[in-house]
Design an enzyme around this catalytic site. Structure first.
Site, mmCIF file in Angstrom:
data_model
loop_
_atom_site.group_PDB
_atom_site.id
_atom_site.type_symbol
_atom_site.label_atom_id
_atom_site.label_comp_id
_atom_site.label_asym_id
_atom_site.label_seq_id
_atom_site.Cartn_x
_atom_site.Cartn_y
_atom_site.Cartn_z
ATOM 1 N N HIS A 178 -6.863 -1.837 10.814
ATOM 2 C CA HIS A 178 -8.219 -2.257 11.183
ATOM 3 C C HIS A 178 -8.109 -3.625 11.844
ATOM 4 O O HIS A 178 -8.279 -4.655 11.197
ATOM 5 C CB HIS A 178 -9.075 -2.315 9.898
ATOM 6 N N GLU A 191 -9.115 1.758 12.953
ATOM 7 C CA GLU A 191 -10.537 1.568 12.637
ATOM 8 C C GLU A 191 -11.031 0.300 13.297
ATOM 9 O O GLU A 191 -10.258 -0.645 13.466
ATOM 10 C CB GLU A 191 -10.747 1.296 11.147
ATOM 11 N N HIS A 200 -12.684 3.595 1.168
ATOM 12 C CA HIS A 200 -13.171 2.322 0.653
ATOM 13 C C HIS A 200 -13.219 2.343 -0.864
ATOM 14 O O HIS A 200 -13.965 3.105 -1.459
ATOM 15 C CB HIS A 200 -14.549 1.925 1.194
#
Ligand code: PXP
Length: 240
Positions: free
Chosen positions: A44, A71, A191
């Site tokens: 990310h 991401e 998450h």
């Protein structure tokens, strides 16, 4: 089909950046995650490069043999990067540059036109797309309408409520996952998934294509070692 495990290696980069050198070596850790059984690697990159740096991304693409998932928030800079690197999958996350970590999904209804444009660009480059959403059948419907290949369910609320009442915690995710299946698009989740809460999630929602896990997995690796940790997470994903 078994749910795939994509290991998010942001935290490895955070550790590397703390001293300015190349220890731990992010590329080596990514290769070792694959060697130890990960089905993919997630990064990310954020604009401030506080963990994964832009330069890490093509370097990872060049060496990875499993699925590479990038991401991030689809700014111009992010889109230029992913369209150049062409990973297996791009997960669109609506986070702001200063945000500590992602903390909500897209409003896929309000952002429909914007998401359509971004998804068209990813499709033209043959990159599979995934849109990060809260547990909401309506948000899944608008993600599908925009042309997403998959959605990723933002599982922090599930993780937070798991210990208190796991049946209640998973219910909105189950309802959303059922809608996702009806819509005919793929399903990812991520998450705060952990060795404590992962197995129940994928035992109840058996059609999750992929989970991406970073924080808890890296914390577990401090005690168990990386190889044992990846094997333990994979064990949670085996359908018995
Ligand atoms: N999915 C998305 C979209 C994320 O932003 C993150 C955190 O970077 C994760 C999954 C992984 O979350 P965690 O680090 O809590 O496992």
């Amino acid at each position: 089909m078994k749910t795939k495990l994509s290991v998010n290696i942001n935290k490895i980069a955070t550790l590397r950046n703390a001293r300015g050198g190349n220890n731990p070596d992010v590329l080596k850790v990514a290769k070792d995650c694959e060697l130890f059984g990960a089905d993919g690697i997630t990064v990310h990159p954020r604009p401030d490069e506080r963990h994964i740096r832009r330069a890490d991304v093509p370097a990872l693409q060049a060496i990875l043999r499993t699925e590479f998932n990038i991401e991030g928030c689809p700014t111009k800079e992010f889109m230029d990067l992913v369209l150049r690197v062409r990973p297996s999958q791009v997960t669109l996350v609506p986070d702001k540059p200063e945000q500590l970590t992602s903390n909500s999904g897209w409003d896929t209804e309000k952002e429909q036109d914007f998401l359509c444009d971004v998804l068209n660009d990813l499709r033209a480059a043959s990159i599979r797309s995934s849109i990060f959403i809260d547990a909401s059948p309506r948000m899944a419907e608008f993600a599908a309408k925009a042309g997403a290949d998959r959605v990723e369910l933002y599982t922090e609320p599930y993780a937070l409520n798991y210990a208190r009442n796991r049946e209640a915690a998973i219910e909105p995710f189950l309802q959303t996952a059922i809608r996702v299946k009806q819509l005919g698009i793929g399903l990812n989740a991520g998450h705060d998934l952990s060795l404590e809460n992962l197995k129940y999630f994928t035992d109840v929602i058996t059609w999750v294509d992929e989970v991406s896990i970073g924080h808890a997995l890296v914390c577990d690796a401090l005690y168990l070692g990386l190889e044992n940790t990846i094997k333990a997470y994979q064990e949670c994903l085996i359908k018995k």
